[in-house]
Design a protein around this motif. Structure first.
Motif, PDB file in Angstrom:
ATOM      1  N   LYS A 147     -11.169   2.757   3.483  1.00  0.00           N
ATOM      2  CA  LYS A 147     -10.362   2.757   2.257  1.00  0.00           C
ATOM      3  C   LYS A 147      -9.074   3.537   2.440  1.00  0.00           C
ATOM      4  O   LYS A 147      -8.009   3.127   1.959  1.00  0.00           O
ATOM      5  CB  LYS A 147     -11.179   3.350   1.101  1.00  0.00           C
ATOM      6  CG  LYS A 147     -10.472   3.374  -0.244  1.00  0.00           C
ATOM      7  CD  LYS A 147     -10.039   1.987  -0.692  1.00  0.00           C
ATOM      8  CE  LYS A 147     -11.177   1.013  -0.787  1.00  0.00           C
ATOM      9  NZ  LYS A 147     -10.730  -0.317  -1.252  1.00  0.00           N
ATOM     10  N   ALA A 166     -11.550  -4.880   1.163  1.00  0.00           N
ATOM     11  CA  ALA A 166     -11.503  -3.965   0.021  1.00  0.00           C
ATOM     12  C   ALA A 166     -12.820  -3.222  -0.148  1.00  0.00           C
ATOM     13  O   ALA A 166     -12.845  -2.046  -0.527  1.00  0.00           O
ATOM     14  CB  ALA A 166     -11.162  -4.727  -1.259  1.00  0.00           C
ATOM     15  N   TRP A 210     -15.206   6.766   3.760  1.00  0.00           N
ATOM     16  CA  TRP A 210     -13.944   6.417   3.113  1.00  0.00           C
ATOM     17  C   TRP A 210     -12.828   6.094   4.103  1.00  0.00           C
ATOM     18  O   TRP A 210     -11.714   5.772   3.674  1.00  0.00           O
ATOM     19  CB  TRP A 210     -13.519   7.549   2.171  1.00  0.00           C
ATOM     20  CG  TRP A 210     -14.249   7.507   0.860  1.00  0.00           C
ATOM     21  CD1 TRP A 210     -14.407   6.425   0.047  1.00  0.00           C
ATOM     22  CD2 TRP A 210     -14.913   8.597   0.198  1.00  0.00           C
ATOM     23  NE1 TRP A 210     -15.115   6.768  -1.088  1.00  0.00           N
ATOM     24  CE2 TRP A 210     -15.454   8.096  -1.017  1.00  0.00           C
ATOM     25  CE3 TRP A 210     -15.104   9.945   0.490  1.00  0.00           C
ATOM     26  CZ2 TRP A 210     -16.149   8.894  -1.914  1.00  0.00           C
ATOM     27  CZ3 TRP A 210     -15.798  10.740  -0.390  1.00  0.00           C
ATOM     28  CH2 TRP A 210     -16.326  10.219  -1.581  1.00  0.00           C
ATOM     29  N   GLU A 260     -13.207   2.880  -6.335  1.00  0.00           N
ATOM     30  CA  GLU A 260     -12.335   2.772  -5.157  1.00  0.00           C
ATOM     31  C   GLU A 260     -12.537   1.470  -4.406  1.00  0.00           C
ATOM     32  O   GLU A 260     -11.643   1.005  -3.686  1.00  0.00           O
ATOM     33  CB  GLU A 260     -12.532   3.983  -4.220  1.00  0.00           C
ATOM     34  CG  GLU A 260     -13.801   3.970  -3.386  1.00  0.00           C
ATOM     35  CD  GLU A 260     -14.965   4.645  -4.090  1.00  0.00           C
ATOM     36  OE1 GLU A 260     -15.793   5.264  -3.400  1.00  0.00           O
ATOM     37  OE2 GLU A 260     -15.059   4.533  -5.330  1.00  0.00           O
ATOM     38  N   TRP A 261     -13.719   0.848  -4.552  1.00  0.00           N
ATOM     39  CA  TRP A 261     -14.005  -0.395  -3.840  1.00  0.00           C
ATOM     40  C   TRP A 261     -13.517  -1.627  -4.594  1.00  0.00           C
ATOM     41  O   TRP A 261     -13.702  -2.751  -4.145  1.00  0.00           O
ATOM     42  CB  TRP A 261     -15.498  -0.509  -3.554  1.00  0.00           C
ATOM     43  CG  TRP A 261     -16.031   0.702  -2.857  1.00  0.00           C
ATOM     44  CD1 TRP A 261     -16.964   1.582  -3.324  1.00  0.00           C
ATOM     45  CD2 TRP A 261     -15.644   1.197  -1.568  1.00  0.00           C
ATOM     46  NE1 TRP A 261     -17.181   2.586  -2.413  1.00  0.00           N
ATOM     47  CE2 TRP A 261     -16.393   2.378  -1.323  1.00  0.00           C
ATOM     48  CE3 TRP A 261     -14.741   0.757  -0.590  1.00  0.00           C
ATOM     49  CZ2 TRP A 261     -16.259   3.120  -0.153  1.00  0.00           C
ATOM     50  CZ3 TRP A 261     -14.607   1.498   0.578  1.00  0.00           C
ATOM     51  CH2 TRP A 261     -15.352   2.657   0.786  1.00  0.00           C
ATOM     52  N   SER A 274      -7.507  -2.028   0.392  1.00  0.00           N
ATOM     53  CA  SER A 274      -7.570  -1.006   1.442  1.00  0.00           C
ATOM     54  C   SER A 274      -6.372  -1.198   2.371  1.00  0.00           C
ATOM     55  O   SER A 274      -6.246  -2.264   2.973  1.00  0.00           O
ATOM     56  CB  SER A 274      -8.862  -1.144   2.254  1.00  0.00           C
ATOM     57  OG  SER A 274     -10.008  -1.032   1.450  1.00  0.00           O
ATOM     58  N   PRO A 275      -5.491  -0.177   2.509  1.00  0.00           N
ATOM     59  CA  PRO A 275      -5.406   1.073   1.744  1.00  0.00           C
ATOM     60  C   PRO A 275      -4.934   0.806   0.311  1.00  0.00           C
ATOM     61  O   PRO A 275      -4.388  -0.261   0.031  1.00  0.00           O
ATOM     62  CB  PRO A 275      -4.358   1.892   2.524  1.00  0.00           C
ATOM     63  CG  PRO A 275      -3.943   1.088   3.691  1.00  0.00           C
ATOM     64  CD  PRO A 275      -4.454  -0.291   3.532  1.00  0.00           C
ATOM     65  N   GLY A 327      -7.334   1.605   5.855  1.00  0.00           N
ATOM     66  CA  GLY A 327      -7.313   0.149   5.942  1.00  0.00           C
ATOM     67  C   GLY A 327      -7.769  -0.402   7.276  1.00  0.00           C
ATOM     68  O   GLY A 327      -7.464  -1.549   7.617  1.00  0.00           O
ATOM     69  N   ASP A 333       0.840  -1.206   0.000  1.00  0.00           N
ATOM     70  CA  ASP A 333       0.000   0.000   0.000  1.00  0.00           C
ATOM     71  C   ASP A 333       0.869   1.248   0.000  1.00  0.00           C
ATOM     72  O   ASP A 333       2.087   1.189   0.182  1.00  0.00           O
ATOM     73  CB  ASP A 333      -0.955  -0.015   1.194  1.00  0.00           C
ATOM     74  CG  ASP A 333      -0.230   0.010   2.522  1.00  0.00           C
ATOM     75  OD1 ASP A 333       0.458   1.005   2.804  1.00  0.00           O
ATOM     76  OD2 ASP A 333      -0.344  -0.965   3.289  1.00  0.00           O
TER      77      ASP A 333
END
Length: 548
Positions: free
Chosen positions: A418, A503, A415, A512-513, A517-518, A421, A14
């Motif tokens: 995301k 995720a 968020w 974004e999904w 994550s991250p 994490g 990440d």
């Protein structure tokens, strides 16, 4: 939304842990990663927000009883000036675009970064420079500015306090805003993923796009205006000071030509957050996608034409007052379209009351109150009666904090998994929302009664008949601060001890999904190909129809 697997980038390190050319603090201070820059904005704005909340809390303590309670009149003037400057220029205006726009916009359009990464870092440094200059002015000889956040002349030209550093800070912050807006527009035009047409963009991207145009077109006006006030203070040239042949009403026109569109710089991204969150937690495809998208453009356009409704008491012609009153009513139509489409999306949805959704529901109610009281202020007869009273302060805070503030809190909770994490404690998040919502309404709703009864805003003292409302309001401020403390402590604990976030913890459909994550450093292992719209819950609705 895309053909990409949701775990395609999961094997990559990440953006926190991946080597990015430098180590330690310099890997952050010299980064061009849009995600790290968004988080640096977030950290800085939380500091400014905390200071501004403390100033507001002290103001409410002072207003607990008539006469002196805890501070002197001059200190009170400084408190409400700095509270306004920090909340507006250092938190509310840059909040959603600079933090969540920076972090999420490239991911939402399927890009690896913004179009101008180094310009993005420069905009952060300008933001920090402006914020530090505003803070330094507190400690310079002469004392902090006491003009109010509007810097109205002729007082801002004549006061002996440190107005020039505060004006300089706002001037520098304007450049940061312009650069961010420019970056977003070019990114949206040039870096959308293959297959992502304009009508397949997430609605938060539409909101940021509309906001960016207002940032670019309106912000130079306030920059030039504040620069002219500095010139007048230093050289006494007589642009705005009537004693030198200047026109103070000209200053108001120039100030509000920017500052009313700035209201839409503030609220448009929050409206985009609402449109982003409601489909996810209602499990329904957004109702009226094109109407919501175009209403963002309409708000940006009409919002730039209504500035003089702040000035109905300065001696404007009847024709001018009528025109600006009419335009004020027209600008409410696109906002009403959005509210209608949100409610229509919620209708018969499988609603999940997670923390982001709770903040959104509070947003819709409070933003509606702010909107309706704005229409009351747009009506000439009512405006003359309540101009410069607490009614205006109540309306302003219901739009700014009850609207944008709650939109930002919703985005934070939505968020957070995301970005970091980690998952936060949902029960604590509910308690934070409850206290914040109750405290906010208890604090600001009495302002409408105070204003209707004639209590002027910005006054240090008041008549005894107003005290009951001020006591209720001050108690509300205690509950609100308690809610904010619970909310942020919960998120801080989650940063260290929260469970690992999957995720896609919410069941979202936007890009974004589909990544870890991250997120990894470059967001996507391969740029996704977009095959359908961002809010496709048709299969969920089909199952619900079959069950019914």
């Amino acid at each position: 939304m895309a053909s990409q697997s949701s775990v395609a980038a999961a094997v990559e390190p990440d953006f926190y842990t991946a080597a990015q050319g430098r180590s330690g603090i310099m890997s952050w201070l010299l980064t061009t990663d849009h995600k790290r820059i968004g988080l640096m904005y977030f950290a800085a704005m939380m500091v400014f927000f905390t200071v501004a909340v403390i100033f507001g809390f002290l103001m409410r303590l002072e207003m607990l009883s008539p006469g002196r309670t805890i501070v002197e009149p001059q200190t009170y003037n400084t408190l409400f000036t700095l509270h306004g400057i920090m909340m507006i220029f250092l938190f509310i205006i840059p909040g959603l675009p600079a933090v969540f726009g920076n972090f999420m916009l490239p991911i939402l359009v399927g890009a690896r970064d913004v179009f101008f990464p180094r310009l993005n870092l420069l905009s952060w440094y300008l933001f920090i420079a402006g914020g530090l200059l505003a803070l330094v002015s507190l400690f310079l000889p002469g004392g902090a500015a006491d003009t109010g956040w509007t810097f109205y002349v002729p007082y801002s030209v004549r006061t002996t306090t440190n107005v020039i550093p505060a004006l300089g800070a706002a001037f520098i912050l304007g450049f940061s805003s312009i650069l961010t807006g420019l970056n977003f527009i070019v990114t949206i035009h040039r870096m959308r993923a293959p297959g992502m047409s304009w009508y397949k963009m997430p609605l938060f991207v539409w909101a940021l796009y509309s906001t960016a145009w207002v940032q670019i077109l309106a912000t130079p006006i306030i920059g030039i205006t504040l620069l002219m006030v500095i010139v007048e203070r230093v050289f006494g040239v007589g642009i705005f000071d009537p004693a030198l042949g200047g026109d103070p009403v000209l200053y108001q026109h120039l100030f509000w030509i920017y500052s009313h569109p700035a209201v839409y710089i503030i609220i448009l991204p929050a409206l985009g957050v609402v449109s982003e969150i409601i489909p996810v937690f209602a499990r329904r495809t957004i109702f009226g996608y094109k109407f919501i998208a175009y209403s963002s453009i309409a708000i940006a356009f009409f919002g730039s034409l209504v500035w003089a409704h702040h000035m109905f008491t300065v001696g404007m012609s009847n024709t001018g007052m009528f025109v600006f009153s009419l335009l004020t009513f027209l600008v409410s139509i696109p906002s009403a379209i959005k509210v209608f489409n949100w409610v229509a999306t919620l209708y018969k949805g499988s609603i999940s009351l997670e923390a982001p959704m709770l903040y959104i529901l509070a947003f819709i109610v409070q933003f509606s109150i702010g909107g309706f009281t704005g229409l009351m202020l747009g009506a000439l007869a009512v405006n003359i009666h309540v101009q410069d009273t607490y009614f205006v302060v109540g309306h302003f805070h219901y739009v700014m904090f009850g609207g944008t503030g709650f939109g930002l809190f919703a985005a934070m909770h939505y968020w957070f998994p995301k970005m970091f994490g980690r998952m936060y404690n949902r029960r604590a998040a509910f308690v934070g929302w409850l206290f914040t919502t109750v405290g906010f309404n208890l604090l600001y709703f009495p302002f409408f009664f105070l204003g209707y009864l004639g209590m002027p805003r910005r006054y240090y003292d008041y008549l005894p008949e107003y005290q009951a409302y001020h006591v209720i309001s001050t108690v509300g401020s205690w509950i609100l601060v308690a809610g904010l403390i619970v909310m942020f402590v919960n998120l801080l604990i989650a940063l260290r001890k929260g469970g690992k976030a999957p995720a896609d913890p919410w069941g979202g459909r936007t890009l974004e999904w589909t990544i870890a994550s991250p997120p990894p450093v470059e967001n996507f292992h391969t740029i996704p190909a977009i095959t359908h719209g961002p809010y496709d819950y048709s299969h969920v609705q089909e199952h619900a129809t079959e069950r019914s």
